[in-house]
Design an enzyme around this catalytic site. Structure first.
Site, PDB file in Angstrom:
ATOM      1  N   LYS A  84       0.813  -1.219   0.000  1.00 27.40           N
ATOM      2  CA  LYS A  84       0.000   0.000   0.000  1.00 27.40           C
ATOM      3  C   LYS A  84       0.847   1.270   0.000  1.00 27.40           C
ATOM      4  CE  LYS A  84      -4.240  -1.732   0.259  1.00 27.40           C
ATOM      5  NZ  LYS A  84      -5.204  -1.504  -0.829  1.00 27.40           N
ATOM      6  N   GLU A 106      -9.844   6.185   2.673  1.00 22.48           N
ATOM      7  CA  GLU A 106     -10.680   5.166   3.296  1.00 22.48           C
ATOM      8  C   GLU A 106      -9.778   3.985   3.618  1.00 22.48           C
ATOM      9  OE1 GLU A 106     -10.169   5.297   0.081  1.00 22.48           O
ATOM     10  OE2 GLU A 106      -9.528   3.220  -0.148  1.00 22.48           O
ATOM     11  N   SER A 373       1.723  -9.631  -0.885  1.00 16.46           N
ATOM     12  CA  SER A 373       1.361  -8.217  -0.807  1.00 16.46           C
ATOM     13  C   SER A 373       1.583  -7.581   0.556  1.00 16.46           C
ATOM     14  CB  SER A 373      -0.109  -8.038  -1.213  1.00 16.46           C
ATOM     15  OG  SER A 373      -0.936  -8.805  -0.364  1.00 16.46           O
TER      16      SER A 373
END
Lengths: 392, 256
Positions: A84, A106, A373
């Site tokens: 991220k 969000e 990830s």
């Protein structure tokens, strides 16, 4: 292809009040992203702050058992513990160069919220994070992290009180504060240009993986695999390989419990076309177009829609999208922990699980890269609850 | 019924020296049993156009009052079929224009062609889709026009004259001007910059301009005299009904 579309999917289905900031963002992308100033600073931050390039790890123990080579692209080693941060550092820097002082985001699992708060702190931006009230409870550790980083975390009490409602709340807030605020969207979904912007920042994953793999083997991998919720880590891995026709591309959705009719997070496999959060995509919805609740044991996959480029890749046959259920993901989590000493996020465990479940269809000596990830530390509470509930 | 009806309704009210009134209620609110009675009451008490909300699970342009009301309707089983079939039954008793307002996905799932035809058959004069900006709505607008249903353009404080011109070219019914950079819901005051936006809209659109989002009391329109042809109010009406008061009583305040 129509502007902002991937085949038949994508677009800008937003209230007119959001069109000006979307057009402004598109203009800023064209002007700023290619500039030497942005590129130099972004590259420096990815190296010095995020810790790129992340490793490409050959899983020797599992490869021996599987009979083919399993590699992991280690986004779990990026700062804050997941891919991220590639996107949030990029968008925060873009925000700064656009002259806006505030970031809005969000978050579902909290990883994107933490990554946004991190980038905001680094670049001295104010930061507000919207998070479903249910997610606030199940990811309280990440809420605390966001607050420590200086962000304001706002629980969303409406709807299902999860990620989709957090996106609704953030879009509303963006309408009101668009003049000072950039909406740092967390995945390769939403209205154009977000799918493009997020892919731009996440495609570093695939670029590095390709280069690292070539340096190690002189070849192209047989297959790349990544989990898909909204789809940002996956599109980041896939983009570099889409034009490498010999490379198979596999996305993995969350099938929930896997029982017929269960609540799931697999809109590509089980959804129907529709419009939500500014995009035309595949959705979990009723026949009447009301959005259904989604579920995955991996909070980061728990979303009733998916980025439009994935739907296009599926439609045109360039990528295949499988499903993995909660228990298969938990099994893969344990396998990776025990065999390789790596504690994966439950999201990434879905991608590993797909490889384990489909091992017989993968040729011996093939090279398979799974995008890991994120790391699994954040999931300890969920995992313990799951194991207790299942008497393990 | 012609798509000019909505403009006619507003023009008629203006000719009487008053701002046209457009109350909004979500379909099936406060409950399915008395909803159509409320609509008839609004019509009988001065509504020039009535907006019926098409409830959606994820209404990003709505504030908390309209969202909660819409979700309550969904829980009660309201859907587009219920609204359109119910309207067809009572339409002949309503003299106001009828506009349906909602989000694109439920309409898309209903089927765009079927929706356009069924809406016209039920006496719908216009449609407002909160998440369908100009670029995505051109084809649907034409399809609706073929069925004599107006796709009402929705613009706001941050809409440039250039974008207003896009909407004005082929836009019909009336122009819905959103009074705030925000969601639905009444507010004590309206931003000063609204005057510039409304002036632009009045110059660019050759259809009436309605003001909505944020209206709580008719006194808010006094500083905007000559700039607003019609007023839309939803959250204030919903709260009034929630307090157990009648639609007729609410309309009295606005009719003055």
């Amino acid at each position: 292809m129509k502007r902002g579309y991937y085949g038949d999917f994508g677009g800008q289905f937003v209230p007119e009040l959001l069109m000006p900031p979307l057009l402004e963002l598109e203009e800023a992308m064209g002007r700023i992203l290619k500039s030497a100033e942005f590129q130099q600073e972004f590259t420096r931050l990815l190296k010095d702050f995020v810790g790129r390039p992340t490793a490409l790890t050959h899983c020797a123990n599992l490869s021996r058992e599987l009979g083919f080579n399993l590699w992991l692209k280690r986004e779990d080693l990026a700062h804050t513990g997941a891919h991220k941060v590639n996107n949030t550092v990029g968008q925060a820097l873009l925000t700064k160069m656009m002259g806006k002082p505030c970031l809005l985001a969000e978050t579902g699992a909290g990883q994107h919220g933490v990554a946004t708060a991190t980038a905001a702190a680094l670049l001295d931006l104010e930061c507000e994070i919207y998070m479903g009230a249910v997610d606030v409870k199940r990811q309280s550790h990440n809420v605390r992290r966001m607050e420590l980083l200086g962000a304001k975390c706002i629980p969303v009490e409406s709807g299902t009180q999860t990620l989709k409602d957090a996106i609704n709340a953030a879009l509303r807030q963006w309408i009101a504060n668009q003049r000072t605020t950039h909406y740092c969207f967390g995945t390769a979904a939403g209205p154009h240009p977000f799918p493009l912007l997020v892919r731009e920042f996440q495609s570093v994953i695939g670029r590095e993986a390709k280069q690292q793999f070539k340096e190690r083997t002189g070849e192209m991998p047989y297959m790349v695999v990544a989990c898909v919720g909204g789809g940002s880590n996956a599109i980041g891995m896939f983009h570099e390989f889409v034009n490498e026709k010999s490379v198979k591309i596999v996305g993995v959705e969350a099938a929930g419990t896997g029982k017929p009719g269960c609540t799931n997070s697999a809109p590509i496999n089980l959804g129907t076309p529709g419009v939500l959060h500014g995009m035309n995509t595949l959705l979990l919805q009723t026949d009447e177009g009301q959005i259904l609740p989604s579920h995955s044991i991996a909070a980061g996959l728990d979303y009733p829609g998916v980025g439009p480029e994935h739907v296009h890749l599926h439609d045109c046959g360039r990528a295949q999208y499988g499903m993995v259920n909660d228990s298969q993901a938990i099994n893969a989590f344990h396998v990776l922990c025990r065999k390789e000493g790596i504690l994966p996020a439950l999201e990434s465990s879905h991608a590993v699980a797909w490889v384990l479940e489909n091992k017989d269809s993968i040729p011996k000596d093939a090279n398979v890269i799974v995008n890991l990830s994120g790391r699994g530390d954040k999931d300890m509470g969920i995992l313990e609850d799951y194991l207790k509930q299942h008497g393990k | 019924m012609s798509i000019t009806t909505l403009a006619d309704k507003i023009n008629e009210a203006n000719a009487e020296g008053r701002t046209a009134l457009i109350p909004f209620l979500p379909g099936g609110y406060p409950n399915k049993d008395i909803f159509w009675k409320e609509i008839l009451e609004l019509d009988a008490n001065g509504a020039d156009i009535i907006e019926i909300g098409m409830p959606f699970s994820d209404p990003v342009a709505d504030g908390p009052v309209v969202e909660a009301a819409s979700l309550k309707c969904l829980d009660a089983g309201v859907n587009l079929k219920w609204i359109i079939e119910g309207l067809a039954k009572v339409r002949s008793q309503i003299s106001a224009g009828i506009v349906l307002m909602g989000y694109y996905n439920p309409v898309l799932q209903y089927g765009l062609e079927k929706f356009a035809k069924d809406a016209n058959d039920a006496g719908v004069n216009g449609l407002i889709i909160a998440d369908l900006p100009y670029e995505e709505g051109v084809e649907f607008r034409d399809l609706l026009a073929e069925n004599e249903v107006a796709l009402v353009p929705l613009v706001g404080l941050n809409t440039t004259p250039e974008r207003m011109k896009l909407y004005a070219d082929g836009g019909n019914g009336f122009c819905y001007f959103v009074s705030v950079l925000g969601t639905t819901g009444d507010r004590d005051s309206l931003p000063e910059e609204i005057k510039v936006g409304l002036k632009n809209a009045k110059e660019i659109f050759d259809i009436p301009v309605a003001l909505g989002f944020g209206l709580k009391h008719p006194s808010q329109l006094i500083p905007l005299e000559g700039l607003v042809d019609a007023a839309v109010f939803g959250s204030a009406l919903i709260r009034h009904i929630d307090d157990g008061k009648s639609s007729a009583e609410f309309m009295k305040v606005w009719k003055k």
